[in-house]
Design a protein around this motif. Structure first.
Motif, PDB file in Angstrom:
ATOM      1  N   ASN A   1       0.857  -1.228   0.254  1.00  0.00           N
ATOM      2  CA  ASN A   1       0.000  -0.011  -0.094  1.00  0.00           C
ATOM      3  C   ASN A   1       0.947   1.379   0.019  1.00  0.00           C
ATOM      4  N   HIS A   2       1.808   1.263   0.630  1.00  0.00           N
ATOM      5  CA  HIS A   2       2.771   2.363   0.937  1.00  0.00           C
ATOM      6  C   HIS A   2       3.557   2.740  -0.726  1.00  0.00           C
ATOM      7  N   ALA A   3       3.902   1.373  -1.375  1.00  0.00           N
ATOM      8  CA  ALA A   3       4.404   1.751  -2.604  1.00  0.00           C
ATOM      9  C   ALA A   3       3.373   2.401  -3.605  1.00  0.00           C
ATOM     10  N   THR A   4       1.870   2.164  -3.689  1.00  0.00           N
ATOM     11  CA  THR A   4       0.827   2.754  -4.497  1.00  0.00           C
ATOM     12  C   THR A   4       0.974   4.229  -3.995  1.00  0.00           C
ATOM     13  N   LEU A   5       0.848   4.603  -2.703  1.00  0.00           N
ATOM     14  CA  LEU A   5       0.763   5.830  -2.264  1.00  0.00           C
ATOM     15  C   LEU A   5       2.081   6.912  -2.270  1.00  0.00           C
ATOM     16  N   LEU A   6       3.112   6.065  -2.373  1.00  0.00           N
ATOM     17  CA  LEU A   6       4.509   6.838  -2.811  1.00  0.00           C
ATOM     18  C   LEU A   6       4.509   7.140  -4.422  1.00  0.00           C
ATOM     19  N   ALA A   7       4.145   6.355  -5.037  1.00  0.00           N
ATOM     20  CA  ALA A   7       4.178   6.286  -6.581  1.00  0.00           C
ATOM     21  C   ALA A   7       3.387   7.526  -7.068  1.00  0.00           C
ATOM     22  N   ALA A   8       2.397   8.096  -6.282  1.00  0.00           N
ATOM     23  CA  ALA A   8       1.609   9.093  -6.766  1.00  0.00           C
ATOM     24  C   ALA A   8       2.218  10.309  -6.421  1.00  0.00           C
ATOM     25  N   LYS A   9       3.155  10.293  -5.369  1.00  0.00           N
ATOM     26  CA  LYS A   9       3.952  11.460  -4.910  1.00  0.00           C
ATOM     27  C   LYS A   9       5.147  11.784  -5.105  1.00  0.00           C
ATOM     28  N   LEU A  10       5.796  10.882  -5.607  1.00  0.00           N
ATOM     29  CA  LEU A  10       7.271  10.756  -5.828  1.00  0.00           C
ATOM     30  C   LEU A  10       7.486  10.721  -7.431  1.00  0.00           C
ATOM     31  N   HIS A  11       8.119  11.719  -8.010  1.00  0.00           N
ATOM     32  CA  HIS A  11       8.384  11.646  -9.664  1.00  0.00           C
ATOM     33  C   HIS A  11       9.274  10.801 -10.057  1.00  0.00           C
ATOM     34  N   LEU A  12      10.272  10.246  -9.549  1.00  0.00           N
ATOM     35  CA  LEU A  12      11.231   9.275 -10.010  1.00  0.00           C
ATOM     36  C   LEU A  12      11.130   7.753  -9.219  1.00  0.00           C
ATOM     37  N   PHE A  13       9.876   7.519  -9.022  1.00  0.00           N
ATOM     38  CA  PHE A  13       9.638   6.301  -8.042  1.00  0.00           C
ATOM     39  C   PHE A  13       9.009   5.217  -8.880  1.00  0.00           C
ATOM     40  N   THR A  14       9.636   4.053  -8.946  1.00  0.00           N
ATOM     41  CA  THR A  14       8.954   3.051  -9.401  1.00  0.00           C
ATOM     42  C   THR A  14       8.826   1.625  -8.215  1.00  0.00           C
ATOM     43  N   TYR A  15       7.962   1.065  -8.380  1.00  0.00           N
ATOM     44  CA  TYR A  15       7.724  -0.279  -7.673  1.00  0.00           C
ATOM     45  C   TYR A  15       7.436  -1.489  -8.196  1.00  0.00           C
ATOM     46  N   SER A  16       7.842  -2.419  -7.933  1.00  0.00           N
ATOM     47  CA  SER A  16       7.245  -3.686  -8.154  1.00  0.00           C
ATOM     48  C   SER A  16       7.036  -4.553  -6.943  1.00  0.00           C
ATOM     49  N   ILE A  17       5.968  -5.185  -6.965  1.00  0.00           N
ATOM     50  CA  ILE A  17       5.194  -6.020  -6.094  1.00  0.00           C
ATOM     51  C   ILE A  17       5.429  -7.419  -6.599  1.00  0.00           C
ATOM     52  N   ILE A  18       6.297  -8.316  -5.726  1.00  0.00           N
ATOM     53  CA  ILE A  18       6.689  -9.705  -6.170  1.00  0.00           C
ATOM     54  C   ILE A  18       5.595 -10.711  -5.495  1.00  0.00           C
ATOM     55  N   LYS A  19       4.929 -11.506  -6.464  1.00  0.00           N
ATOM     56  CA  LYS A  19       4.142 -12.632  -6.104  1.00  0.00           C
ATOM     57  C   LYS A  19       4.694 -13.391  -5.325  1.00  0.00           C
ATOM     58  N   ASN A  20       4.006 -14.011  -4.307  1.00  0.00           N
ATOM     59  CA  ASN A  20       4.326 -15.326  -3.346  1.00  0.00           C
ATOM     60  C   ASN A  20       5.650 -14.640  -2.730  1.00  0.00           C
ATOM     61  N   ALA A  21       5.513 -13.648  -2.142  1.00  0.00           N
ATOM     62  CA  ALA A  21       6.634 -13.149  -1.294  1.00  0.00           C
ATOM     63  C   ALA A  21       6.145 -12.265  -0.213  1.00  0.00           C
ATOM     64  N   ASP A  22       6.786 -12.101   1.037  1.00  0.00           N
ATOM     65  CA  ASP A  22       6.370 -11.424   2.039  1.00  0.00           C
ATOM     66  C   ASP A  22       7.341 -10.102   2.209  1.00  0.00           C
ATOM     67  N   HIS A  23       7.212  -9.673   3.369  1.00  0.00           N
ATOM     68  CA  HIS A  23       8.269  -8.413   3.535  1.00  0.00           C
ATOM     69  C   HIS A  23       9.810  -8.573   3.395  1.00  0.00           C
ATOM     70  N   ASN A  24      10.105 -10.041   3.634  1.00  0.00           N
ATOM     71  CA  ASN A  24      11.510 -10.318   3.437  1.00  0.00           C
ATOM     72  C   ASN A  24      11.576 -10.860   1.756  1.00  0.00           C
ATOM     73  N   VAL A  25      11.464 -10.087   0.854  1.00  0.00           N
ATOM     74  CA  VAL A  25      11.267 -10.459  -0.609  1.00  0.00           C
ATOM     75  C   VAL A  25      12.431 -11.362  -0.965  1.00  0.00           C
ATOM     76  N   HIS A  26      13.663 -10.873  -0.748  1.00  0.00           N
ATOM     77  CA  HIS A  26      14.827 -11.800  -1.047  1.00  0.00           C
ATOM     78  C   HIS A  26      14.937 -13.032  -0.481  1.00  0.00           C
ATOM     79  N   SER A  27      14.332 -13.407   0.491  1.00  0.00           N
ATOM     80  CA  SER A  27      14.406 -14.581   1.166  1.00  0.00           C
ATOM     81  C   SER A  27      13.053 -15.430   0.810  1.00  0.00           C
ATOM     82  N   SER A  28      11.911 -15.006   0.970  1.00  0.00           N
ATOM     83  CA  SER A  28      10.529 -15.590   0.895  1.00  0.00           C
ATOM     84  C   SER A  28      10.329 -16.149  -0.646  1.00  0.00           C
ATOM     85  N   ASN A  29      10.901 -15.378  -1.635  1.00  0.00           N
ATOM     86  CA  ASN A  29      10.669 -15.804  -3.161  1.00  0.00           C
ATOM     87  C   ASN A  29      12.099 -15.374  -3.810  1.00  0.00           C
TER      88      ASN A  29
END
Length: 126
Positions: free
Chosen positions: A82-110
């Motif tokens: 949710n923060h990523a979506t909000l920040l994308a609307a406010k920051l001009h050089l902001f890109t985000y990705s939401i990784i499927k089947n991953a939790d907070h620790n994206v690097h280890s959960s997927n």
């Protein structure tokens, strides 16, 4: 609420949060035991200083920079998705990705999906 917990109690509390649901499953017993042995008082100090409630509002500052921001979060981490979506609307050089089947620790959960994202999105230049 965590001030009086020892390291074992804290780790149990920490990894039972839904945002770590996949990390908890993938965390090997050996890795967990290493975490229990950390200097827990120092870890608590770091956690308090890095907690979102301790941080300044940074959106205005980030908009003055010309460096792109890449934000990666897991789909199971609802708060930061949710923060990523909000920040994308406010920051001009902001890109985000939401990784499927991953939790907070994206690097280890997927790990595979995170590596794929890194290869596709991050380039090294000399």
């Amino acid at each position: 609420r965590i001030k009086n917990l020892n390291s074992t109690e804290f780790l149990s509390y920490w990894y039972n949060q839904s945002l770590f649901s996949l990390t908890k499953k993938s965390l090997k017993d050996k890795e967990y035991k290493k975490k229990v042995c950390l200097d827990f008082e120092l870890c608590k100090k770091i956690m308090y200083s890095c907690h979102v409630s301790s941080q300044a509002y940074f959106v205005d500052i980030l908009n003055t920079h010309s460096i792109p921001i890449y934000f990666v979060t897991g789909e199971k981490d609802i708060k930061y998705s949710n923060h990523a979506t909000l920040l994308a609307a406010k920051l001009h050089l902001f890109t985000y990705s939401i990784i499927k089947n991953a939790d907070h620790n994206v690097h280890s959960s997927n790990e595979a999906a995170f590596k794929k994202w890194l290869i596709q999105n991050i380039s090294y230049t000399k």
